[in-house]
Structures are given as structure tokens and as C-alpha cells.
Write an enzyme that holds these catalytic residues in place. Structure first.
Site, mmCIF file in Angstrom:
data_model
loop_
_atom_site.group_PDB
_atom_site.id
_atom_site.type_symbol
_atom_site.label_atom_id
_atom_site.label_comp_id
_atom_site.label_asym_id
_atom_site.label_seq_id
_atom_site.Cartn_x
_atom_site.Cartn_y
_atom_site.Cartn_z
ATOM 1 N N ASN A 148 17.275 -71.463 21.853
ATOM 2 C CA ASN A 148 17.338 -72.744 21.841
ATOM 3 C C ASN A 148 16.368 -73.528 21.126
ATOM 4 O OD1 ASN A 148 15.959 -72.495 24.337
ATOM 5 N ND2 ASN A 148 16.644 -74.533 25.060
ATOM 6 N N GLU A 246 10.581 -69.037 32.900
ATOM 7 C CA GLU A 246 10.789 -70.384 32.665
ATOM 8 C C GLU A 246 12.507 -70.413 32.548
ATOM 9 O OE1 GLU A 246 9.028 -72.950 32.855
ATOM 10 O OE2 GLU A 246 6.947 -72.299 32.461
ATOM 11 N N CYS A 280 16.853 -76.687 27.951
ATOM 12 C CA CYS A 280 17.082 -76.517 29.544
ATOM 13 C C CYS A 280 16.679 -77.788 30.219
ATOM 14 C CB CYS A 280 15.561 -75.526 29.784
ATOM 15 S SG CYS A 280 14.131 -76.027 29.045
HETATM 16 P P1 NAD Z 1 19.011 -65.382 27.690
HETATM 17 O O1 NAD Z 1 18.774 -65.265 29.139
HETATM 18 O O2 NAD Z 1 20.503 -64.860 27.280
HETATM 19 O O3 NAD Z 1 18.129 -64.538 26.874
HETATM 20 C C1 NAD Z 1 16.741 -64.855 26.812
HETATM 21 C C2 NAD Z 1 16.102 -63.743 25.945
HETATM 22 O O4 NAD Z 1 16.003 -62.605 27.041
HETATM 23 C C3 NAD Z 1 16.521 -63.464 24.845
HETATM 24 O O5 NAD Z 1 15.479 -62.895 23.906
HETATM 25 C C4 NAD Z 1 17.514 -62.046 24.999
HETATM 26 O O6 NAD Z 1 17.979 -61.454 23.805
HETATM 27 C C5 NAD Z 1 16.804 -61.438 26.219
HETATM 28 N N1 NAD Z 1 17.818 -60.501 26.992
HETATM 29 C C6 NAD Z 1 18.797 -60.789 27.169
HETATM 30 N N2 NAD Z 1 19.348 -60.065 28.406
HETATM 31 C C7 NAD Z 1 18.279 -59.170 28.315
HETATM 32 C C8 NAD Z 1 18.041 -57.904 29.127
HETATM 33 N N3 NAD Z 1 19.262 -57.424 29.911
HETATM 34 N N4 NAD Z 1 17.024 -57.236 29.049
HETATM 35 C C9 NAD Z 1 15.975 -57.647 28.600
HETATM 36 N N5 NAD Z 1 16.034 -59.228 27.676
HETATM 37 C C10 NAD Z 1 17.190 -59.500 27.685
HETATM 38 O O7 NAD Z 1 18.818 -66.987 27.399
HETATM 39 P P2 NAD Z 1 19.475 -67.705 26.051
HETATM 40 O O8 NAD Z 1 21.043 -67.840 25.990
HETATM 41 O O9 NAD Z 1 18.551 -67.056 24.798
HETATM 42 O O10 NAD Z 1 18.665 -69.137 26.344
HETATM 43 C C11 NAD Z 1 19.238 -69.956 27.102
HETATM 44 C C12 NAD Z 1 18.809 -70.200 28.454
HETATM 45 O O11 NAD Z 1 17.828 -70.387 28.402
HETATM 46 C C13 NAD Z 1 19.444 -71.335 29.170
HETATM 47 O O12 NAD Z 1 19.748 -71.151 30.752
HETATM 48 C C14 NAD Z 1 18.276 -72.484 28.995
HETATM 49 O O13 NAD Z 1 18.219 -73.379 30.452
HETATM 50 C C15 NAD Z 1 17.049 -71.429 29.390
HETATM 51 N N6 NAD Z 1 15.974 -72.025 28.859
HETATM 52 C C16 NAD Z 1 14.828 -72.304 29.743
HETATM 53 C C17 NAD Z 1 13.815 -73.021 29.303
HETATM 54 C C18 NAD Z 1 12.552 -73.350 30.231
HETATM 55 O O14 NAD Z 1 11.454 -73.850 30.028
HETATM 56 N N7 NAD Z 1 12.938 -73.443 31.486
HETATM 57 C C19 NAD Z 1 13.494 -73.368 27.996
HETATM 58 C C20 NAD Z 1 14.602 -73.114 27.119
HETATM 59 C C21 NAD Z 1 15.757 -72.286 27.538
#
Ligand code: NAD
Length: 529
Positions: A148, A246, A280
Site C-alpha cells: 500500500n 507494523e 493502515c
Molecule cells: P500482507 O500481510 O498480505 O503482506 C505483507 C508482506 O508479507 C508482503 O511482502 C507479502 O508478500 C509477505 N507475505 C505474505 N504472506 C507471507 C508468508 N506466508 N510468509 C512470508 N511473507 C509473506 O499485507 P498486504 O496485503 O501487503 O498489506 C496490507 C496490510 O498491511 C493491511 O493489513 C495494513 O493495515 C497493513 N499495513 C500496516 C502498516 C502499519 O504501519 N501498521 C502499514 C501499511 C500496511
């Protein structure tokens, strides 16, 4: 994002423009074996990089910054194309944040990472010992990031890690792998980092293996969903690898009766719909004092209807598409669930017809309550559900009724009231009369309570996540005594003297008595020299 096997047998990620569904490119993915090799490379590069010192490492980072400034339009273009956000948001929420963070922390880090003496209060230790904290880099770091904010989020973890002297393996989200490669370009081509210091791992999270979460990786900086964060944390826990997590949010906005309604309604519409709601810290639910509820809703609807949704070709667009089909499905499901349970849509509510990409109308929902997914689960899309409250206590209870605790905001003309409510809201950051923007303030911490995360990014605390505060303690008695009071041999004399010492440490006036006892107990004294 999709993947396939190319002619050469390599698996590739297919990068897609979410506004047009046009294929932007195919990017080879690393196999689990290649990920392991990259980890070993980062481990080999560590000593050399750590040995450069913070000032020299800072010079490399300034080269990254200057490269970004030189190519700012190209970076905004690729972020907008692969992620969907308007270029103005790429500029203000991604590029600016990163260049500002580099400028500020390259200057500040040498002071923060300086050895820190610890003052010892015990008179014996004070006279004979000194202690200090020495901030050492941890080693190899893994930075795993979401789609995002595909530039700013990984860059803050990467830059802090590198500045502190760590080497980095960076895994971008599969949906934004091209932006990941642009990050690689800025660091490896733009700044010319030594080999192995920074390596980008293009891979599918599920298929890349677990090498990023095992030794010699020393810490994982993960940003993403709470579900994936919990899985990665569990693997890291098995290896005693610490993490910064995060994670997701369901951020509430509380609008008090005395709020500036024009300001609050503009804030609500921006806070809910920027980046198509895929933040987020998006405003995901609004609680409004009942006497001003109707007027506030009316203002939000008016402003939402004026928003321009589309592909950013000429900057005259406010909202781009959702980033992928899965996200569109969640938005659709949350709205359907709300309608089935009695909610009403005042504007928006459906996919935009006639546009190829994942475009959704910005949507305002009313008659909502906490039985609905749109009020309790992260939607991560362009929805703004609004609910009235009758007392401050009720507003605080509703706002805190969530497994998440990322950010929250309270809107009032009375700063004292704003402060009082902010203290009661559960969130890593609570803003009064603004929302979410502090992600762009590099001096302030970004952090989640409850299921929104562990640890900190940004701010001095975020930099200190990247180091180990080693304690170094030195004895300065220079051989004057051949043993310490607490060493062998034990004896009744030693017991008596130590009892007096304990007394002396608690009551200063007992100190002369203790010294006298040491001086007069020859049987004890001779054991000291
Ligand atoms: P996601 O958890 O699906 O993926 C995040 C990362 O993890 C990606 O690089 C993905 O390829 C990797 N990943 C996914 N499954 C994995 C696994 N089994 N093993 C290892 N790596 C894996 O999240 P997303 O859909 O990319 O992002 C959206 C989410 O991120 C929302 O929940 C949002 O709130 C959160 N977010 C949080 C913050 C914060 O600062 N708190 C900031 C931005 C986004």
C-alpha cells in the site's frame, strides 16, 4: 499480481497496472535456495559495512537521497502505475517522507549512536567501576513490506537498518515488485553500496521459504496484515529472532459536538479515501456527537460526491483504483454485509462501470453498528461508515471496541478536551484535529497497540530498534585489591562486613561504620589484597 513459469523455467511475477490491468512487466522470482544464498551474502558483507562507521554510511544514504531527487518524476510514475495512487500522493506520502528521513537522520544518527555512560549510584561501584552502553548493529536484517505504501514503508526500515550498520535483505510485496526494483536501483546503482549490503528478494511470500526468518538474520522488520504478521512472528519466535511488527488497523475518528464541522468533514473524507482507503491508518469508522450528526454526514456526502476517481494521467484525479482484485472483493463483501444488517448507502457503493481497473466509488454508510464487518474488521478500501454517539464515554467505548489499536483521532475546538479524550483512546498515535499524517513526520514514532503491532518505526525509537545496546563495564581499581568483596573466600567476617555495606548503601550515615569495619577486621582485610 499473478505468477507463471517462463520459457527458461524460472518462475516470474507478472506486474499489473491496477488502473488498466495492462501488464507492466515480468520479474524473475528467487527460489528458496537463492534466498538462502542472498542471506549468506548479506552475512559476509556485514563486518565491512559495520566497520565503516556511521558518518561514512550516512554519506552513502545521502547519495540515495540525491539519486531520488534527481529522478523524482520517474519514481512517482512507477509508484502510480504499479500501485494505482495519484502521483501527488506518491510525491507527498512516499518520496518526500523518505528524502526527509534521510536528511534528518543522517545528521542525527551519530549523536544517537554515541556511547552512553551509565551513572552508578553505589559508592563502591562509583569509585571503582564505569559502565556504558555501546550501540552495535545487529547483523543481517530482513525487511518485509506491503503494497500500500510500497516505497516509503520499506525505505524507512531499510534506511534505519543501514545507517545503524546492518546489512539488509528486502522483500517487497508481490503486487509491487517493480517498485521494489526501483528501490534496489536507488541503493545499489544510485548510491553504489558495497556488494551484499543491500539485496532485494523478489519472491512470493508463501513460496520463498523461511530463510529470512532464521539465523544469521538477527531481526525482522515486518509491515503487513495482522494474520501474516502473526505467522512470521511465530517462525521468528522459534529462532528467538526479535521482530518489529507494523500491522493492521481499524482506526476510529471521534467528532465532538464542538468540532469545527468544515474541518472535520474534510478531514474525514481525506482520511478515509486517500490512497483509495488502503492505508493502515485510514479512518475506517467515525463516531459523531448526535446533535451534529446529520450536518456532519451531509457535509461528508457533499465532499465525497465531488471526488474524482480514475487513472492519474494529468494529475486531475483524487482517487485511483484499489491495488488488486482481492482488495476489491473485501470492500464489496463488507458493504454487502452492512446492507444485509440494515445499513444505508448515502453515496457510492459499487464498482465503477466503464473503467477496466479495480475502481470503486467512494462510499458513505450510515445506520451502522458493531455487528457489521465494516465497523470491526479492516476494510482497507474507500468506505466511510458513520455512527452517532450520545456521550463521551460511549464514544471512547466504541472507539476502543476493537482488536486493533494503530491510530485514532479526536476532533474538537477545545484542546483540553481533545487531550483528555486522546489519553483514553487506544492507539499508538492519537491526533487531535488531524489524522494519520504523522507517518510523514520523521521525528515521531509509528507504532501499534494490541493487534496493530509490536515495536516502533520512525523516530529515534525506530532507529534504536536496529541496534543492540551492549553494556560494557570496566574496573578501575588497577590491581589495588586482588579480589572483589563478593568473591571467594566466604567467611563469617565477610558476611558481617557485607551486612554493613548493605546498610551503608541504604543509609549514607552508616557508611563510616562500614569503612571502619573493613579497616579493623584484619582477618577480612587480608583476603582483599
Ligand atoms: P500482507 O500481510 O498480505 O503482506 C505483507 C508482506 O508479507 C508482503 O511482502 C507479502 O508478500 C509477505 N507475505 C505474505 N504472506 C507471507 C508468508 N506466508 N510468509 C512470508 N511473507 C509473506 O499485507 P498486504 O496485503 O501487503 O498489506 C496490507 C496490510 O498491511 C493491511 O493489513 C495494513 O493495515 C497493513 N499495513 C500496516 C502498516 C502499519 O504501519 N501498521 C502499514 C501499511 C500496511
Amino acid at each position: 499480481m499473478a505468477s507463471k513459469t517462463a520459457n527458461n523455467g524460472k518462475n516470474v511475477l507478472i506486474s499489473i497496472n491496477p488502473a488498466t490491468l495492462e501488464v507492466l512487466g515480468e520479474i524473475p522470482m528467487k527460489t528458496p535456495q537463492e534466498v538462502k544464498e542472498a542471506v549468506r551474502g548479506a552475512d559476509r558483507a556485514f563486518d565491512g559495512w559495520a566497520g565503516l562507521g556511521v558518518a561514512e554510511r550516512g554519506r552513502y544514504l545521502l547519495k540515495v537521497r540525491d539519486y531520488l531527487l534527481e529522478h523524482v518524476d520517474a519514481y512517482c510514475d512507477v509508484i502510480s502505475k504499479e500501485n494505482g495512487k495519484p502521483r501527488l500522493e506518491a510525491l507527498s506520502a512516499e518520496l518526500f517522507l523518505v528524502t526527509d528521513l534521510i536528511t534528518y537522520y543522517v545528521k542525527r544518527a551519530p549523536e544517537l549512536l554515541k556511547d552512553r555512560p551509565i551513572s552508578l549510584h553505589n559508592p563502591i561501584f562509583k569509585a571503582t567501576k564505569s559502565s556504558k552502553l555501546v550501540y552495535e548493529p545487529l547483523g543481517v536484517m530482513a525487511v518485509v513490506s506491503p503494497w500500500n505504501y510500497p516505497f516509503a514503508i520499506p525505505m524507512s526500515g531499510i534506511l534505519f537498518s543501514l545507517l545503524a550498520g546492518n546489512t539488509v535483505l528486502f522483500k517487497p510485496a508481490s503486487d509491487t515488485a517493480m517498485i521494489g526494483l526501483k528501490i534496489d536501483e536507488a541503493l545499489n546503482k544510485g548510491a553504489g553500496l558495497p556488494e551484499g549490503v543491500f539485496t532485494t528478494i523478489i519472491a512470493s511470500g508463501r513460496a520463498m521459504g523461511t530463510a529470512l526468518f532464521e539465523p544469521p538474520v538477527r531481526k525482522v522488520i515486518f509491515t503487513g496484515s495482522t494474520d501474516v504478521g502473526k505467522k512470521i512472528n511465530a517462525i521468528c519466535a522459534k529462532n528467538l529472532i526479535p521482530t518489529v511488527m507494523e500491522l493492521g488497523g481499524k482506526d476510529p475518528m471521534v467528532v465532538c459536538e464542538d468540532a469545527d464541522l468544515e474541518l472535520a468533514s474534510r478531514g474525514a473524507v481525506w482520511g478515509a479515501f486517500m490512497n483509495c482507503g488502503q492505508v493502515c491508518a485510514s479512518i475506517e469508522r467515525v463516531y459523531v456527537a448526535r446533535p451534529i450528526y446529520d450536518r456532519f454526514v451531509e457535509l461528508c456526502v457533499e465532499k465525497t460526491k465531488a471526488l474524482r476517481v480514475g487513472q492519474d494521467l494529468d494529475h486531475e484525479v483524487d482517487i485511483g483504483p484499489l491495488a488488486n482484485e482481492e482488495q476489491l472483493g473485501i470492500v464489496e463483501a463488507h458493504i454487502r454485509d452492512a446492507l444485509e444488517k440494515g445499513a444505508r448507502i448515502l453515496t457510492g457503493g459499487k464498482r465503477i462501470q466503464g473503467l477496466q481497473g479495480y475502481f470503486w466509488e467512494p462510499t458513505i454508510l450510515v445506520d451502522v453498528n458493531h455487528t457489521m464487518d465494516c465497523m470491526t474488521e479492516e476494510t482497507f478500501g474507500p468506505t466511510l461508515p458513520i455512527m452517532p454517539f450520545d456521550s463521551e464515554d460511549e464514544a471512547v467505548r466504541l472507539a476502543n471496541d476493537s482488536v486493533f489499536g494503530l491510530t485514532a483521532s479526536v476532533w474538537t475546538k477545545d484542546p483540553a478536551k481533545g487531550d483528555a479524550i486522546a489519553r483514553r483512546l487506544q492507539g499508538g498515535t492519537v491526533t487531535v484535529n488531524d489524522h494519520a499524517y504523522t507517518y510523514g513526520v520523521c521525528e515521531t514514532p509509528w507504532q501499534g497497540m494490541k493487534e496493530s503491532g509490536i515495536g516502533r518505526s520512525h523516530s529515534d525509537a525506530g532507529l534504536m530498534e536496529m541496534v543492540f545496546p551492549k553494556h560494557v563495564n570496566t574496573d578501575h581499581s588497577l590491581g589495588f585489591m586482588k579480589r572483589r568483596m563478593w568473591w571467594y573466600p566466604y567467611s563469617s567476617a565477610a558476611y558481617e562486613v557485607q551486612k554493613m555495606a548493605f546498610n551503608a548503601f541504604v543509609h549514607a550515615k552508616a557508611f563510616p561504620k562500614f569503612l571502619l569495619s573493613v579497616a579493623t577486621r584484619k582477618d577480612y582485610r587480608k583476603t582483599l589484597y
